[in-house]
Design a protein around this motif. Sequence first.
Motif: not given
Length: 73
Positions: A9-10, A13, A29-30, A35, A65-69
Amino acid sequence: MIDEPGADFRCGILDVLEGAALRKCHVEVQVDGRWRRVRVIDVATDRGEDWAILAGDERLAVGRIERAHPAKD
């Protein structure tokens, strides 16, 4: 193969952050459930921790960072 939990997962990211740094574009990024839109200048490693170097010399620990897009313009 990396045996560390969450390693895949990392890596995803990091791919998003490095791609944004190469294209000089924004990402969303979360962090802590919220966000934020940031501009990534570079991605670096310091003392075993990966960091996103943001505009304005701000640093953000990739581990937070939990999520990124990619940001939608």
